[in-house]
Design an enzyme around this catalytic site. Sequence first.
Site, PDB file in Angstrom:
ATOM      1  N   GLU A 192      41.017  41.353  38.756  1.00  0.00           N
ATOM      2  CA  GLU A 192      40.560  41.416  40.144  1.00  0.00           C
ATOM      3  C   GLU A 192      39.922  42.771  40.405  1.00  0.00           C
ATOM      4  O   GLU A 192      40.436  43.806  39.982  1.00  0.00           O
ATOM      5  CB  GLU A 192      41.769  41.200  41.061  1.00  0.00           C
ATOM      6  N   ASP A 216      37.718  37.639  41.662  1.00  0.00           N
ATOM      7  CA  ASP A 216      39.105  37.335  41.334  1.00  0.00           C
ATOM      8  C   ASP A 216      39.104  36.195  40.312  1.00  0.00           C
ATOM      9  O   ASP A 216      38.611  35.103  40.599  1.00  0.00           O
ATOM     10  CB  ASP A 216      39.859  36.924  42.594  1.00  0.00           C
TER      11      ASP A 216
END
Length: 364
Positions: free
Chosen positions: A104, A8
């Site tokens: 992500e 992320d």
Amino acid sequence: MRKIIHVDMDAFYASVEQRDRPELRGRPVVVGGDPTGRGVVAAASYEARRYGIHSAMPAARAARACPEVVFLRPRFDVYRAVSRQIHAVFRRYTNWIEPLSLDEAYLDVSDSTACRGSATLMAREIKSAIRETTGLIASAGVSYNKFLAKLASDADKPDGLYLIDPKAAPAFIETLPVGDFHGVGPATERRMKAHGIHTGGDLRRHELHQLVEWFGKAGRHYYQIARGIDERPVQSRRERKSLGHETTYASDLIARDEVEAALPPLVERVARDLAARELAARTVTLKVKYADFVQITRRRTFTRPLSSAGELLGALPGLLDDTQAGCRPIRLLGVTCSGLEAREKLPLGELDFGWPSAMATTPS
């Protein structure tokens, strides 16, 4: 046992802007809409987050929270190019990549021989390669399933690397607030707390039949994740049939203008998902659940595909007219796009974060 990495990027959009404009480094930065209108926050730098600014917040409220904040229009063409660089790094380690957005993704490295098969060492190398390639910082979580890997990536932000192995999982889940569980939103969190469920340990103490009685089909999911069980595979190729978001409100929406004011943040999230996947939609669906739990949907299909927040929001007044908004209290709203199709070039640099005059109201 699988080896899953969740990567992320930290404050991705804002970090790209600070990278490309050194004078903004160390300053609170918001990427999103016009703070003098009905714009919303798409992303906030960590400096801005210290003032309580977060994504989907009205830009006007963000400006009040931090008068020194710098507002920037999104440059999704740039973010998309950076995302391609990041995915090129991922492919050095595995082809099993499930992107969730531009910034992500899940990686299944169970069969990878890189780093002598160590997922933790791979995650460390991936973070380093991303920084070297893009100048940006990522956080990574490592575990044996997707649920725990995502929790791990959030555990030590920014620039974090966190491992949850099978032995550590029970203790990690035991003390975790249920509001931190991925997939447990504010409304579900309140319902859990009403039943005395505040942590993963509280959740694990309840039997399956009890959770199903309280939460329906989702109760089985909560029963499993409280025990560290998540059998979902990393899906490297997925054909999305629809994209949508919904929100259950703490207080019922009574007046029509309350309902109108609640729609832009939902639409902005849907538009961001479409942009991240380079998709457009021909059908827009409005979901309404009234205070008595009666639920209806209203939809419209267009001859040309829609993609920007402004286009999507412009489709909603007519759908809203076909409900009892303003006459009947509403507890949930949802917006979903379907009839998805790829677009060669989305107008991402001009993504509309303002709202049509038909829906404009004074920011709260």
